[in-house]
Design a protein around this motif. Structure first.
Motif, mmCIF file in Angstrom:
data_model
loop_
_atom_site.group_PDB
_atom_site.id
_atom_site.type_symbol
_atom_site.label_atom_id
_atom_site.label_comp_id
_atom_site.label_asym_id
_atom_site.label_seq_id
_atom_site.Cartn_x
_atom_site.Cartn_y
_atom_site.Cartn_z
ATOM 1 N N GLU A 250 0.808 -1.209 0.000
ATOM 2 C CA GLU A 250 0.000 0.000 0.000
ATOM 3 C C GLU A 250 0.844 1.265 0.000
ATOM 4 O OE1 GLU A 250 -2.679 -0.137 3.265
ATOM 5 O OE2 GLU A 250 -3.813 -1.868 2.491
ATOM 6 N N ALA A 251 2.121 1.150 0.347
ATOM 7 C CA ALA A 251 2.993 2.326 0.313
ATOM 8 C C ALA A 251 3.139 2.863 -1.108
ATOM 9 C CB ALA A 251 4.363 1.978 0.875
ATOM 10 N N CYS A 252 2.981 1.995 -2.095
ATOM 11 C CA CYS A 252 3.061 2.419 -3.499
ATOM 12 C C CYS A 252 1.660 2.813 -3.962
ATOM 13 C CB CYS A 252 3.631 1.285 -4.363
ATOM 14 S SG CYS A 252 3.832 1.716 -6.097
ATOM 15 N N THR A 253 1.293 4.048 -3.695
ATOM 16 C CA THR A 253 -0.041 4.515 -4.077
ATOM 17 C C THR A 253 -0.150 4.725 -5.581
ATOM 18 O OG1 THR A 253 0.662 6.793 -3.637
ATOM 19 C CG2 THR A 253 -0.436 5.605 -1.840
ATOM 20 N N ASN A 254 0.914 5.226 -6.179
ATOM 21 C CA ASN A 254 0.988 5.360 -7.631
ATOM 22 C C ASN A 254 2.458 5.438 -8.016
ATOM 23 O OD1 ASN A 254 1.686 7.880 -6.779
ATOM 24 N ND2 ASN A 254 0.168 8.995 -7.958
ATOM 25 N N ALA A 279 -2.462 0.012 -15.362
ATOM 26 C CA ALA A 279 -1.360 0.731 -15.995
ATOM 27 C C ALA A 279 -1.788 1.277 -17.341
ATOM 28 C CB ALA A 279 -0.152 -0.192 -16.172
ATOM 29 N N ALA A 280 -1.122 2.360 -17.761
ATOM 30 C CA ALA A 280 -1.381 2.960 -19.073
ATOM 31 C C ALA A 280 -0.069 3.515 -19.613
ATOM 32 C CB ALA A 280 -2.427 4.072 -18.969
ATOM 33 N N GLY A 297 -5.920 10.906 -16.177
ATOM 34 C CA GLY A 297 -6.277 9.731 -15.390
ATOM 35 C C GLY A 297 -5.260 9.444 -14.294
ATOM 36 N N PHE A 298 -3.980 9.694 -14.577
ATOM 37 C CA PHE A 298 -2.953 9.484 -13.544
ATOM 38 C C PHE A 298 -3.067 10.522 -12.443
ATOM 39 C CE2 PHE A 298 1.509 9.769 -12.018
ATOM 40 C CZ PHE A 298 1.636 8.456 -11.556
ATOM 41 N N LEU A 316 6.734 17.738 -15.776
ATOM 42 C CA LEU A 316 5.342 17.431 -15.461
ATOM 43 C C LEU A 316 5.109 17.604 -13.976
ATOM 44 C CD1 LEU A 316 4.603 14.319 -17.684
ATOM 45 C CD2 LEU A 316 4.233 16.726 -18.165
ATOM 46 N N ASP A 317 4.130 18.402 -13.641
ATOM 47 C CA ASP A 317 3.854 18.704 -12.235
ATOM 48 C C ASP A 317 2.776 17.755 -11.719
ATOM 49 O OD1 ASP A 317 3.781 19.823 -9.763
ATOM 50 O OD2 ASP A 317 2.618 21.585 -10.349
ATOM 51 N N ILE A 318 3.212 16.605 -11.219
ATOM 52 C CA ILE A 318 2.308 15.636 -10.589
ATOM 53 C C ILE A 318 2.855 15.438 -9.181
ATOM 54 C CG2 ILE A 318 1.214 13.369 -10.801
ATOM 55 C CD1 ILE A 318 2.062 13.391 -13.744
ATOM 56 N N PRO A 319 2.423 16.248 -8.227
ATOM 57 C CA PRO A 319 3.124 16.324 -6.936
ATOM 58 C C PRO A 319 3.069 15.066 -6.086
ATOM 59 C CG PRO A 319 1.088 17.619 -6.896
ATOM 60 C CD PRO A 319 1.289 17.184 -8.304
ATOM 61 N N ALA A 320 2.031 14.275 -6.197
ATOM 62 C CA ALA A 320 1.844 13.173 -5.250
ATOM 63 C C ALA A 320 2.224 11.831 -5.861
ATOM 64 C CB ALA A 320 0.398 13.146 -4.762
ATOM 65 N N VAL A 321 3.392 11.724 -6.477
ATOM 66 C CA VAL A 321 3.879 10.455 -7.005
ATOM 67 C C VAL A 321 4.710 9.780 -5.925
ATOM 68 C CG1 VAL A 321 5.276 9.343 -8.785
ATOM 69 C CG2 VAL A 321 3.889 11.342 -9.363
ATOM 70 N N SER A 322 4.282 8.605 -5.485
ATOM 71 C CA SER A 322 4.975 7.952 -4.362
ATOM 72 C C SER A 322 6.236 7.225 -4.802
ATOM 73 C CB SER A 322 4.031 6.960 -3.666
ATOM 74 O OG SER A 322 3.715 5.869 -4.528
#
Length: 506
Positions: A250-254, A279-280, A297-298, A316-322
């Motif tokens: 679960e630590a790997c949220t995305n 996955a995409a 979608g991501f 790319l500004d996707i701040p919550a990438v674990s």
């Protein structure tokens, strides 16, 4: 501590910043905004994820607050290396300029020229573009760059990697000499330094981190895999990757998973889907609408794993990438810094896992030399073992490709063996004994002397048979007619075919 209210920005811009929830500028913003507001050129050197976009968007909106745009003559220009980064800059502009009347246009590939032409014809204050599409519009006579007051080059080192430097130099030459230039790069390669010396005038240099350093908020791991079969390397790496993802739980949220080749992106995404992982893929060969749909979608969580080529590595500004997984070790050391910079942003913790094989050693050496640190080695997840399928030869027989053009029997075998989906071969269809004998007869490398003599005798006989026939044909032509009736057309031969040709004697 410096606040945005201390940076002499337009009150309308400050209002938009407050509504977006920001109070304190990042180091690159605090260093670049004051000289930019003074009209000076700026050279910003900072790693990805440090807020570079706002450091040029905010002063640009403030400076453009006075004045009006004219048709086909944008007042400012922002160049970005990829469509996604250009679209992200446009989104940031919309957020920070919502209380102003400034207009913008986004020129990127994969979008209709007609719609973009309409925006340019109306006149825009800010033009955000990729170099190729910008020059396309210019060469079609739809755009003039003589009114550009502020020019921004974002991710210049990525421009260098993608071969855009000649285009950048041409665009510089099309803009006024008096323009203000804001130039941003994560690294300063010699070619980048040459451009800054040529086109920037006494710039304010803001360097907020050592060149090509990685963020301290990112936990880096390196897993070394020695494949048992060279032709099954990719399959064994995919099995190890799935084991690592399962171990993270679960630590790997995305996560973003990086591959070096576009074909490998598609294969990995399909493999993850087959094993029940959401996955995409995203890479440069996909339609722009599909790429934006995948990114959306991501961002909203409907896609958990984004399998990407380096088109998604920067900006790319996707701040919550674990997590970030390097399925392939990048061939350019700088790309490693930008890839893992997708996680651990805005003070969050992140994990970057790289899978390497012995063939990647030279790339690992270059990365460790660049970041001036040894990548921490870790073991594969406990209990991980390769499946039997990953240790067997691939389903497609390699010998078939090697014997192509030399072994006639193998071609006939392929012709009589239908191919099922996923590379599974169906049983051979029965082949007649005569065909089998003809196709499987062993070829003799050196003919025996007696056979050679018989072949030469046959060739001589054929030559001797052809000569009399030629003489008869020549005699018949000389006589001007046929001495024998036409044979072989049955009882219905037309009369004109039975007549001989008469030649006039001179």
């Amino acid at each position: 501590m410096t606040k945005f209210s201390d940076l002499k920005l337009d009150p309308k811009v400050l209002q938009a910043i407050a509504e977006a929830g920001y109070e304190t500028p990042t180091p690159i913003q605090a260093g670049a905004i004051p000289p930019a507001l003074e009209g000076r050129d700026v050279l910003g050197i900072a790693q990805t994820g440090t807020g570079k976009t706002a450091s040029f968007t905010l002063p640009m909106i403030t400076l453009l607050g006075r004045g009006r745009a004219r048709a086909r003559m944008p007042r400012s220009l922002v160049l970005a290396p990829t469509r996604e980064l250009a679209a992200q800059v446009a989104e940031n502009f919309d957020v920070y300029s919502k209380h102003t009347k400034l207009t913008k246009a986004l020129l990127i590939g994969g979008v209709s020229f007609t719609e973009q032409d309409k925006l340019i014809d109306r006149g825009v204050d800010v033009l955000i573009a990729t170099p190729g599409r910008l020059l396309d519009h210019f060469e079609r006579g739809k755009l003039l760059l003589t009114g550009v007051q502020i020019m921004v080059v974002d991710e210049a080192d990525r421009m260098l990697d993608m071969g855009f430097i000649p285009d950048i130099e041409r665009i510089f030459s099309l803009t006024p000499f008096t323009r203000q230039t804001l130039f941003y790069s994560a690294t300063m390669a010699p070619e980048i330094e040459r451009i800054t010396n040529a086109f920037l005038h006494t710039p304010a240099r803001i360097e907020v981190a050592r060149q090509a350093t990685t963020s301290e908020t990112i936990e880096q791991r390196l897993i070394e895999l020695t494949p048992t079969r060279k032709d099954q390397t990719a399959k064994q790496k995919r099995e190890l990757l799935r084991a690592v993802i399962a171990a993270e739980g679960e630590a790997c949220t995305n996560a973003i998973l990086f591959c070096n080749r576009k074909t490998e992106v598609d294969i990995l995404a399909k493999s993850l889907k087959t094993h029940g992982l959401n996955a995409a893929p995203i890479h440069g060969d996909l339609d722009q609408s599909q790429r934006m749909k995948t990114l959306d979608g991501f961002r909203d969580g409907s896609v958990r794993f984004l399998v990407a080529s380096d088109v998604a590595a920067r900006g790319l500004d996707i701040p919550a990438v674990s997590h970030v997984f390097n399925f392939d070790v990048p061939s350019h050391a700088e790309d490693y810094v930008h890839r893992i910079g997708r996680t651990g942003r805005a003070g969050r913790k992140g994990v970057a896992v790289t899978i390497a094989t012995p063939a990647d050693q030279k790339y690992l050496d270059a990365i460790e030399h660049l970041v001036k640190a040894k990548l921490p080695r870790v073991d594969a997840p406990e209990g991980f073992t390769l499946s039997e399928a990953a240790q067997r030869p691939p389903r497609k027989d390699d010998d078939k490709g090697k014997s192509r053009g030399r072994d006639r029997g193998s071609r006939d075998d392929r012709r009589s063996r239908p191919i099922k989906p996923h590379g599974e071969e169906a049983p051979l269809e029965p082949v007649s004994p005569s065909v089998t004998a003809a196709t499987t007869a062993p070829a003799e490398e050196t003919p025996r002397p007696d056979r050679q003599e018989r072949r030469e005798d046959r060739r001589d006989d054929k030559k001797s048979e052809r000569k009399p026939e030629r003489r008869r044909d020549e005699d018949r032509r000389d006589r001007g007619g046929r001495d024998e009736p036409v044979v072989g057309m049955g009882d219905h031969v037309p009369d004109f075919l039975m007549r001989g040709l008469k030649t006039e004697k001179v």
